[in-house]
Write a protein that holds these residues in place. Structure first.
Motif, mmCIF file in Angstrom:
data_model
loop_
_atom_site.group_PDB
_atom_site.id
_atom_site.type_symbol
_atom_site.label_atom_id
_atom_site.label_comp_id
_atom_site.label_asym_id
_atom_site.label_seq_id
_atom_site.Cartn_x
_atom_site.Cartn_y
_atom_site.Cartn_z
ATOM 1 N N ASP A 231 -7.008 11.872 -0.451
ATOM 2 C CA ASP A 231 -6.322 11.162 0.635
ATOM 3 C C ASP A 231 -4.845 11.544 0.685
ATOM 4 O OD1 ASP A 231 -8.443 9.908 1.774
ATOM 5 O OD2 ASP A 231 -8.223 8.048 0.623
ATOM 6 N N ASP B 138 -6.246 5.570 0.508
ATOM 7 C CA ASP B 138 -7.292 4.652 0.051
ATOM 8 C C ASP B 138 -7.813 4.983 -1.339
ATOM 9 O OD1 ASP B 138 -7.108 3.246 2.380
ATOM 10 O OD2 ASP B 138 -8.782 4.279 3.382
ATOM 11 N N ASP C 111 0.808 -1.209 0.000
ATOM 12 C CA ASP C 111 0.000 0.000 0.000
ATOM 13 C C ASP C 111 0.840 1.258 0.000
ATOM 14 O OD1 ASP C 111 -2.189 1.592 0.087
ATOM 15 O OD2 ASP C 111 -2.873 0.983 2.065
#
Length: 983
Positions: free
Chosen positions: A314, A271, A267
């Motif tokens: 984000d 998101d 990641d």
């Protein structure tokens, strides 16, 4: 999306068309190109508080304290003060890396456009991502005042000490020019090496206990390659539109690559950025990985600049969280660099003086300083005072009007310092006629004048009891050159926070016209460290006023002499010290030369100098040195000598004629005159030498290489001992290592520098390398002639010990001859340095550490007769020790002999069909074996012509069950051992 990443430092590297590098890349090729993943893992191992998990938890906690409304829509615009450090190679402004201000201005505009979604190509963002496109409300502005409170345009231009900088050298780059990272966003623009377009320091959190987590504020900032800085249509691989800076600035504020530097399961902790399997190049807007459309237009991918146009909401939340909470990011928004410099009505200050330190030969000095009206009102009456060593020397009063912003240089009367020494010169400006200066901290300046001592050549300075007549120049007034035991040094280890500070020490003045070929040398010591301290020596030709001629830099010569230690390094041993020699022939016509030794703090261990010498160089204009004898043949059997002599021009000039003479008992035996080739300075060549068979059986040839150098001949001599030695030995054979008994071994020592010697304490031979100073000198230990005609398998075993010092590296080789030792052409063993070592250290060990070595000689037994030559190449480091040198009958190394003094052991016991003997005698000799029953009857007997340490197996199947005795008789011993036969 739960993913994992380790980093505190982020790099952006593009090379060619395909861009592939990451913080924790799983791609093997990327790891080969960049050591960043290993560097980051090492950092996290040393400082667990810098872990990704802790940092991401900190961000998450901070984000949760803010409402979604404030995160996404109500962020207040913050200003960030920027200083651009343009590190160039001395080009004029507008050439090469010394970029025009217009290009720098445009880059700043691009940063503000991209971070606030004002970029003209924002309309090209794909419809899939327009709803999450974000403006960060961050404005980058030029710093308005410098760290001294003076007005600045936010651009610093500095000639760099290197032509290029790799990311491993980021501390060197940042040290070239640096403003406090708490108040300024440092952006270094230089020629970056290794395919790097840029890198950025990652922010840290302020969790409890993490106050010192960054560990190096002195490299905090962004570094960019000047080719990809701003708009540059001529940049290679893709056209630069200034997005490299945007990308790196994202890292500076905590953003990670959108593919997470891994794959679909790794990641970037945002998101709304779709998962991606890898980075993207070019501009493929339909690229799909991980089951969704990749956001190739995101500034945190590796696509071409013209493709990038978007940050996400984000990503904004993450950046704003860092800006509002990470210590050195938050402090930027409150920096005094955002404020205009203070303005007063009446502010008269000193801005410049001659220099912090200056020198002279005559003692004459023209003091001067520059004053500036930094206030708003004109100033009409003022004075400037000069103090010498605290005593007022002169006051100059002015009644003319100095307008706001106007400068004036003030010249004082000529000073003459008669005595050698250092003098302080203090300047102070004062307002007169009753007015008060509203800012006093800029009203005074201090400099030092040094009248240097005169030294005579040749010159030798041993720093044992004092530093005088040398002068220290301690510009930063912190750690500096200090007198230690028998040396001067700098306590860098205790002051690792002062990265980049330079400490100077000035030599006396020398007249180089009094010496023919000058050479400078100094003896130094320094422990290894990740980034060695920078040490440079500059020459001055104006008595120490300026030092512009760099005569030495350790960027070329590594000055580490000892292994890294986790404490203050203090040199204790001979090998902790080494010497650098510098040819100064180009200075031989200079009448006034002094030297400045500059040591720069690179957060490494202490640096020491014990001696500094200037003398006539040993290097002659014309000289040839004998390097080695190839195909060496000091032992002969009814034949002459022949081989190849390797020689080298070690002089300063090319040589077109020389001669080689061979003498026996001072009588000329052979002469070679060479005048058909030019031997360039530093060049090696080979000469074939053929010598008739000598009349005597034992003797020594003297080989001379003679060169005419001006009015004298330069002769270098090489010694070739010889021996008519055709005596043959049968294997097994062991070198006894007893003094005066070398078992027919032969030592070849061409330089007569002792070479291989017997060590009584260790019952071994050692190479004596620690006492042999001639560079690359060689010594040989040659075995007897071995008759291997009746041997199917043969191995060489020996024990070796060598403690590898840090700087030196001895070499050990074994050569084989299959022509009675006439030529040793087969190299069968070669190790040097680390591969040879059994331990490491500059100290002489109290106890040697041994390693057993085995060399299979079976491929050579068909030659019938062989010799071995053990050769050491010295490096004046540690001795090589050899013991238990044994020719063993077998194809594999023998198992360790049992810990017993018995000359042989037998097994298995009880035996059934075969009985094995493992022999371990001190001296090889004939052995007579008998097997007797318990009544003394001889049941079996046999003779071995030579026994030492071999295995012997014989069949006992014809013997009945019961107890028997094995008896061994030699000229020296009689030994028995019982064994049992069990059917």
């Amino acid at each position: 999306m739960k993913k994992l990443h380790h980093s505190n430092l982020i790099f952006f590297i593009r090379s060619g068309v395909f861009i592939l590098i990451s913080l924790l890349s799983i791609n093997i090729k990327a790891q080969e190109r960049c050591a960043v993943p290993q560097l980051l893992e090492e950092r996290e191992n040393r400082k667990p508080e810098l872990s990704t998990e802790k940092f991401e938890k900190w961000i998450e906690d901070k984000k949760n304290l803010q409402s979604p409304f404030s995160q996404r829509t109500q962020a207040v615009t913050v200003e960030i003060p920027v200083v651009f450090h343009i590190i160039h190679n001395g080009e004029p402004v507008g050439t090469g890396g010394n970029l025009l201000k217009s290009r720098i201005d445009r880059q700043l505009e691009i940063l503000n456009e991209d971070f606030n979604r004002l970029n003209s190509d924002s309309s090209e963002t794909l419809d899939d991502f327009k709803s999450i496109a974000a403006s960060f409300e961050i404005e980058f502005v030029y710093a308005r005042q410098d760290p001294d409170g003076q007005e600045t345009n936010g651009i610093v231009r500095i000639p760099g000490s290197q032509s290029t900088y790799s990311y491993q050298e980021r501390t060197i780059l940042s040290a070239e020019s640096y403003w406090p990272a708490e108040d300024y966003l440092n952006i270094w623009v230089a020629d970056l090496a290794g395919g790097s377009l840029g890198w950025a320091e990652f922010p840290v959190s302020n969790l409890a206990g993490l106050d010192e987590a960054s560990n190096n504020r002195l490299i905090d900032g962004v570094s960019l390659d000047y080719v990809y800085f701003g708009e540059n249509p001529d940049s290679p691989t893709f056209e630069s539109k200034g997005r490299t800076a945007t990308h790196e600035m994202g890292h500076f504020f905590g953003l990670r690559h959108i593919w997470g530097d891994g794959g679909c399961s790794v990641d970037d902790f945002c998101d709304d950025t779709p998962e991606a399997s890898s980075s993207s190049t070019g501009c493929n807007l339909s690229k799909t990985t991980c089951g969704s459309l990749d956001m190739v237009q995101n500034f945190m991918d590796y696509t071409n600049d013209e493709c990038m146009n978007v940050f996400t909401l984000d990503q904004k939340t993450r950046v704003r969280t860092v800006v509002e909470n990470s210590p050195r990011r938050l402090s930027l928004t409150e920096s005094r660099g955002l404020e205009n410099p203070p303005v007063f009505n009446r502010d008269l200050g000193l801005t410049e003086l001659n220099s912090r330190f200056t020198g002279s030969c005559s003692g004459n000095f023209n003091p001067q300083t520059t004053i500036k009206n930094q206030g708003m009102l004109p100033i009409g009456e003022y004075s400037v005072q000069m103090f010498i060593d605290g005593i007022l020397e002169e006051t100059i009063e002015f009644n003319d009007t100095l307008q706001s912003g106007q400068e004036k240089t003030v010249y004082f009367s000529l000073l003459n310092f008669e005595e050698t020494g250092q003098y302080s010169i203090f300047y102070r400006v004062n307002l007169t006629n009753g007015f008060e200066d509203e800012r006093m901290e800029n009203n005074q300046k201090l400099e030092y004048y040094q009248k240097l001592a005169e030294g005579t050549l040749p010159y030798e300075k041993k720093f044992q009891n004092n530093i005088a007549p040398w002068f220290i120049r301690n510009i930063d007034e912190e750690e500096t050159w200090t007198l230690y035991d028998n040396a001067i040094g700098i306590p860098f280890y205790e002051n690792r926070q002062n990265f980049g500070q330079k400490e100077e020490i000035i030599s006396p003045i020398f007249d180089f016209t009094t010496i023919e070929v000058p050479e400078l040398s100094f003896v130094f010591a320094q422990a290894e460290d990740s980034i060695p301290n920078r040490v440079s020596i500059y020459a001055s030709y104006d008595c120490g006023r300026t030092f512009n001629d760099l005569v030495f830099s350790n960027s070329i010569t590594d000055l580490s002499t000892a292994y890294e230690v986790d404490s203050i390094f203090s040199p204790e041993f001979r090998l902790d010290w080494d010497t650098v020699k510098i040819d100064l022939n180009r200075l031989k016509d200079e009448e006034s030369v002094c030297f400045n030794i500059v040591a720069e703090n690179r957060l490494s261990n202490n640096f020491y100098i014990s001696e500094f010498n200037v003398k006539e160089s040993d290097k002659k204009n014309k000289e040839i040195e004998i390097i080695r004898w190839e195909d060496i043949n000091p032992l002969f059997c009814d034949e002459g000598f022949e081989g190849i002599l390797t020689i080298k021009n070690v002089g300063r000039e090319n040589i077109s004629n020389y001669k080689i003479q061979v003498l026996n008992n001072n009588e000329l035996t052979k002469e070679y005159i060479i005048n058909d080739e030019v031997l360039v300075s530093g060049q090696e060549t080979q000469v074939e030498i053929i010598i008739p068979q000598p009349e005597q059986n034992i003797g020594e040839y003297e080989i001379r290489v003679i060169t005419n150098n001006t009015e004298e001949e330069v002769i270098n001599t090489f010694y070739l001992p010889f021996q008519n030695n055709c005596f043959e030995e049968l294997p097994p054979l062991r070198l006894s290592l007893r003094e005066n008994d070398n078992d027919n071994w032969f030592e070849f020592n061409p330089d007569k520098d002792q070479g291989w010697v017997f060590s009584t304490d260790n019952r071994a031979v050692n190479s004596n390398s620690s006492n042999i100073t001639k560079e690359s000198s060689e010594d040989w230990l040659i075995s007897p002639l071995l008759d291997v005609s009746n041997t199917n398998y043969l191995g060489l075993i020996f024990d070796l010990s060598y403690r590898k010092p840090f700087r030196q590296a001895e070499k050990f080789e074994i050569y084989l001859s299959d022509d009675n030792g006439k030529n040793f052409n087969s190299l069968i063993y070669s190790k040097s340095g680390d591969s040879l070592a059994t331990s490491f250290g500059n100290d002489v060990p109290n106890q040697l550490i041994w390693r057993n070595e085995f060399v299979d000689l079976s491929p050579y037994v068909f030659k019938e007769k062989i010799r071995l030559a053990f050769k050491v190449t010295h490096d004046n480091g540690q001795n090589i020790y050899l013991k238990n040198i044994t020719f063993f009958v077998g194809q594999s190394p023998p198992p360790p002999y049992p810990n017993t003094r018995k000359p042989f052991v037998i097994y298995p016991n009880p035996a059934k069909n075969d009985l094995n003997l493992h022999l371990n005698l001190e001296i090889a000799e004939e052995g007579f074996f008998q097997v007797l029953d318990m009544t003394g009857k001889v049941m079996l007997e046999f003779t071995e012509p030579k026994i030492l340490n071999q295995f012997i197996s014989f069949n006992v199947s014809q013997l009945a069950e019961g107890m028997y005795i094995l008896r061994l008789n030699t000229k020296r011993i009689t030994a028995t051992e019982r064994f049992m036969i069990q059917k």
